[in-house]
Design an enzyme around this catalytic site. Sequence first.
Site, PDB file in Angstrom:
ATOM      1  N   LYS A 101       5.072   4.871  -4.106  1.00 45.76           N
ATOM      2  CA  LYS A 101       3.807   5.526  -3.723  1.00 45.76           C
ATOM      3  C   LYS A 101       4.037   6.346  -2.459  1.00 45.76           C
ATOM      4  O   LYS A 101       4.740   5.887  -1.543  1.00 45.76           O
ATOM      5  CB  LYS A 101       2.738   4.447  -3.501  1.00 45.76           C
ATOM      6  N   SER A 140      -6.045   3.655  -5.810  1.00 42.20           N
ATOM      7  CA  SER A 140      -5.384   4.864  -5.363  1.00 42.20           C
ATOM      8  C   SER A 140      -3.927   4.981  -5.824  1.00 42.20           C
ATOM      9  O   SER A 140      -3.367   6.072  -5.786  1.00 42.20           O
ATOM     10  CB  SER A 140      -5.421   4.942  -3.837  1.00 42.20           C
ATOM     11  N   SER A 174      -6.172  -1.158  -5.162  1.00 37.13           N
ATOM     12  CA  SER A 174      -5.418   0.046  -5.527  1.00 37.13           C
ATOM     13  C   SER A 174      -4.141  -0.164  -6.324  1.00 37.13           C
ATOM     14  O   SER A 174      -3.558   0.809  -6.794  1.00 37.13           O
ATOM     15  CB  SER A 174      -5.075   0.844  -4.275  1.00 37.13           C
TER      16      SER A 174
END
Length: 484
Positions: A79, A154, A178
């Site tokens: 990420k 996210s 997330s």
Amino acid sequence: MELYKLTAQQIQKLLRSRQVSCLEVTKSVIARIEETEPNIHAYIATTFEQAMEQAIRVDEKILRGEELPPLAGIPVAIKDNICTKSIPTTCASKIINGFKPAYDATVIERLKKANMVIIGKTNMDEFAMGSSTENSAFGPTHNPWDLQRAPGGSSGGSAAVVASCEATLAIGSDTGGSIRQPASFCGVVGMKPTYGLISRYGLIAFASSLDQIGPLSKDVRDCALLLNVLAGYDPKDSTSINIDLPDYTKFLTTDIAGMKIGIPKEYFCEGLDPGVEKRIQESIAVFSGLGAECVDISLPHTKYAIAVYYILATSEASSNLARYDGVQYGYRAEEAENLLDMYRLTRSNGFGAEVKRRIMLGTYALSSGYYDAYYLQAQRVRTLIKNDFEEGFKKCDIILTPTSPTVAFKLGEKIDDPLKMYISDIFTISANLAGIPGISVPCGLSDGLPVGLQLLGPVFGEGKILQAAYSYEVGTDLCVCPIA
Ligand code: GLN
């Protein structure tokens, strides 16, 4: 053989027996990315050259007969809020565009030490604020199951790359869901570990009392293998906990007879999609069939979780994001006439709408005169939510809930209504407030889209939830890699 489709464990066996090389595996995943990425848009950046160099090094070690860690040679995606030395790390924000960290996050060091192959940086909501990846400054990621839909967020990019086989494994971060919510939307496994289990050194902070890094994978065994690499004490993170850790794969047994599974009535409420509820009820029946004992429990303060989270997370964010002022990193507004103007313009132009909304909410909640009514009160209710779980775990070993009230929603469906978007975190947020671990595993489809089952454990109960998740996975027929 399409190597990109395989799990880490399958690849590992082929590498050990020298049936394939690490370079072949890496090239297969790269070709997959080149084919799929125009539709999915899950990567902000790829690191193919370094990945191939790393793969060649692993192959050399295998040829020399060196003893290698279990995940050596496995392609992993990161990420883009996790610092990678000399590789741009954007947080999907314009404000730090161009920032190249001078160091690796501890988790990156650990992946490298494990000889894993870093394949790229994944898309996300700006500063991890969102539930759909639509808040990315680089445009949204598309759900591999239905390109019109959001992959969740996210960590939507990390979930989408695993689902579409654009990486074998991925890491994400979870402040309020997330990792678990996108895992649920994309039909993959995702875990948020206990607060303090994995170092956050080098994770760009959103809300420091809630943020955790964790694994995303195609199945539960891969999740345990990656957790083994990531977890561990780090003196560079003051919240890191120094305890002896087990080998998490040791928990992957199918004997859950007598395990007590709590079903909290507050999670079967209005707003829960009937198609999702049906799959969750079926999974409860599967667990009973496996010999577990499902008991009703109550977590009475659940209804306050969203309000508490959005006060605490925004307050912490307003403080953490104060450092982006155009002086130290990334973007600086050019047209300013004086210093104050430069700060104002940089922050006005550099942050996206959702990030600005949260900074304002958090600054308000922390401001004198409101601090007691909002921030302090939210901290008190957070303690009540934590106590709910402590009471709950007196009656059961783990807790079972839906991960998200709905399946993946359409891109554009919620982006103009922040409250609707915030509600989609209703089942994941409490675990962050309480600091406990949670895993989302696929439990079938509703309207052709994946549904996620969430298992929550007590502090350091990762082993128990992995064991239950593994038993469930072995006892059912799960769908992964939809477009492979
Ligand atoms: N969707 C939640 C939010 O927008 C959670 C995000 C996260 O876990 N990083 O705050």
